[in-house]
Write an enzyme that holds these catalytic residues in place. Structure first.
Site, PDB file in Angstrom:
ATOM      1  CE  LYS A 198       9.138   9.532   0.210  1.00  0.00           C
ATOM      2  NZ  LYS A 198       8.142   8.475  -0.510  1.00  0.00           N
TER       3      LYS A 198
HETATM    4  C1  PLP Z   1       6.322   8.494  -0.145  1.00  0.00           C
HETATM    5  C2  PLP Z   1       5.721   9.538   0.262  1.00  0.00           C
HETATM    6  C3  PLP Z   1       4.480   9.478   1.231  1.00  0.00           C
HETATM    7  C4  PLP Z   1       4.147   7.962   1.637  1.00  0.00           C
HETATM    8  O1  PLP Z   1       5.112   7.244   2.228  1.00  0.00           O
HETATM    9  P1  PLP Z   1       5.130   5.539   2.267  1.00  0.00           P
HETATM   10  O2  PLP Z   1       5.967   5.112   3.236  1.00  0.00           O
HETATM   11  O3  PLP Z   1       5.265   5.319   1.006  1.00  0.00           O
HETATM   12  O4  PLP Z   1       3.602   5.184   2.303  1.00  0.00           O
HETATM   13  C5  PLP Z   1       3.965  10.460   1.771  1.00  0.00           C
HETATM   14  N1  PLP Z   1       4.009  11.606   1.288  1.00  0.00           N
HETATM   15  C6  PLP Z   1       4.943  12.119   0.401  1.00  0.00           C
HETATM   16  C7  PLP Z   1       5.245  13.510   0.099  1.00  0.00           C
HETATM   17  C8  PLP Z   1       5.915  10.986  -0.098  1.00  0.00           C
HETATM   18  O5  PLP Z   1       6.944  11.358  -0.906  1.00  0.00           O
END
Ligand code: PLP
Length: 400
Positions: A186
């Site tokens: 992210k």
């Molecule tokens: C990455 C992501 C998540 C989940 O996040 P994690 O920290 O990996 O559990 C949820 N929604 C979207 C759209 C994502 O890209």
């Protein structure tokens, strides 16, 4: 694209301050921790950055979704509108709280289509989860309009749009609650981690209690003596994640600015290619520019163009064929292959009707995602890399 590109001395300094106390837990140890409260400080700075009343650091974006849905009292018998194009976690979170996800189409923003959202409402719909995919927002004003008219709760999944905004207001602050992910892919990262934000004191307290076994975190008593009114679980963020989050948050605006510059350079190269159209951005000023999405007139052209770009060293994703971000490709979801052998919550007797998940119900996603290509934008793009991209685009343009 990801904050890991800028992992440096700032992160190290924050982490070392935690290591020097040896207190890795965010709660308790008040004498030993020498005034170091990294998660608490990260929450305060994050809430301020977003312009939200409250922020709660948690273990992941996935757990943040589950915590927020729980705080909103979404559960068995409730339906939740979820877009066809999102990371699987958004759908899993709805199942985790025992509710029923309802398939919603996307529009040219690649995010929830407010018109289809309205069509998919049933008497049992309790909430909608607009997702701000690939760094840019949904038509959140329109989504809120529909939600208000039908009395629905709104939870924004802003895992991929951290720092983005619409009309000058940060994404994640429009709905009743918003969530973020700081996983390693992210925009800003704490390795693993997430955040829940809200302006509601009640929803904040429900989230806070649920994420730590019901602890009410009463500052006047020791942790062992704290009160509780609801059952919860453990989704606590730890101090090392809080430390990383503080350092990364302070770099977020720089990361976004660099990405915007790099994205604009690549966009300029692509805009000369016949047939290329760019993704619709509801507010271009609020784009975090982690990705560049563009489409071609049909799937055949998109596939040819993608192959030619790839041969030139430039990778793109066609999400219609992606295993984790497009519902029709989730064979384990479609066959209700839950980890429990009872297929719960698909078989929950409190479910009020059978909901279907078919390609024919999401015609715009089928069309758009098949001919859209998505390119990740890096924070650092040396001149040589831009030259490679330029050459790859020029060559690929010839195959169209
Ligand atoms: C990455 C992501 C998540 C989940 O996040 P994690 O920290 O990996 O559990 C949820 N929604 C979207 C759209 C994502 O890209």
């Amino acid at each position: 694209m990801p904050g890991f590109e800028l992992m440096g001395p700032e992160e190290l300094k924050e982490v070392m301050e935690v290591m020097e106390t040896g207190i890795l837990m965010r709660y308790g140890f008040d004498n030993e921790r020498k005034g170091v409260f990294k998660v608490r400080q990260f929450e305060e700075e994050f809430a301020r950055y977003c312009g939200a009343g409250y922020a709660l650091g948690v273990t992941s974006g996935s757990s943040a979704l589950k915590i927020a849905l729980t705080a909103l009292d979404v559960g068995p018998g409730d339906e939740v509108l979820v877009p066809a194009f999102t990371f699987l976690a958004t759908w899993e979170a709805v199942l985790e709280v025992g509710a029923v996800p309802v398939l919603t189409d996307i529009d040219e923003t690649l995010n929830m289509d407010p018109a289809d959202m309205e069509r998919k409402i049933s008497p049992y719909t309790k909430a909608a989860i607009p997702v701000h995919m690939c760094g840019s927002g949904a038509r959140i004003d329109k989504v809120l309009d529909v939600a208000r008219r039908h009395n629905l709760l709104v939870l924004e999944d802003n895992a991929q749009g951290c720092g983005g905004s619409f009309s000058g207001k940060k994404l994640g602050t429009f709905g009743d609650m918003g969530i973020f992910s700081f996983d390693y892919y992210k925009t800003m990262t704490t390795g693993e981690g997430g955040m829940v934000i809200t302006n509601s004191e009640t929803l904040y307290h429900r989230s806070d209690e649920y994420h730590d076994h019901g602890h009410d975190h009463n500052p006047k008593v020791s942790r062992a003596m704290e009160g509780r009114s609801i059952l919860g679980f453990n989704y606590r963020m730890n101090e090392l994640q809080g430390a990383l989050g503080l350092a990364q948050l302070r770099k977020l605006d720089t990361m976004i600015a660099e990405q915007r510059k790099n994205k604009a350079a690549i966009k300029a190269l692509l805009s000369g290619v016949k047939g290329v159209k760019f993704r619709d951005l509801p507010d271009p000023q609020g784009d975090t520019a982690t990705f560049l999405a563009f489409n071609l007139p049909d799937e055949g052209a998109a596939e040819k163009f993608q192959q030619a770009l790839g041969a030139g060293g430039v990778d793109t994703v066609c999400y219609k064929r992606n295993a984790w971000h497009y519902l029709p490709n989730w064979e384990h979801f479609l066959s209700q292959s839950t980890a429990n052998s009872k297929k719960f919550p698909f078989t929950n007797p409190m479910n009020r009707r059978t909901v279907r998940y078919e390609r024919q119900d999401i015609p715009q996603a089928e069309d758009l995602l098949g001919r859209t290509l998505v390119m990740g934008i890096n924070i650092r793009m040396p001149e040589e890399r831009l030259a490679t991209i330029r050459q790859a685009i020029e060559k690929a343009a010839d195959v169209l």
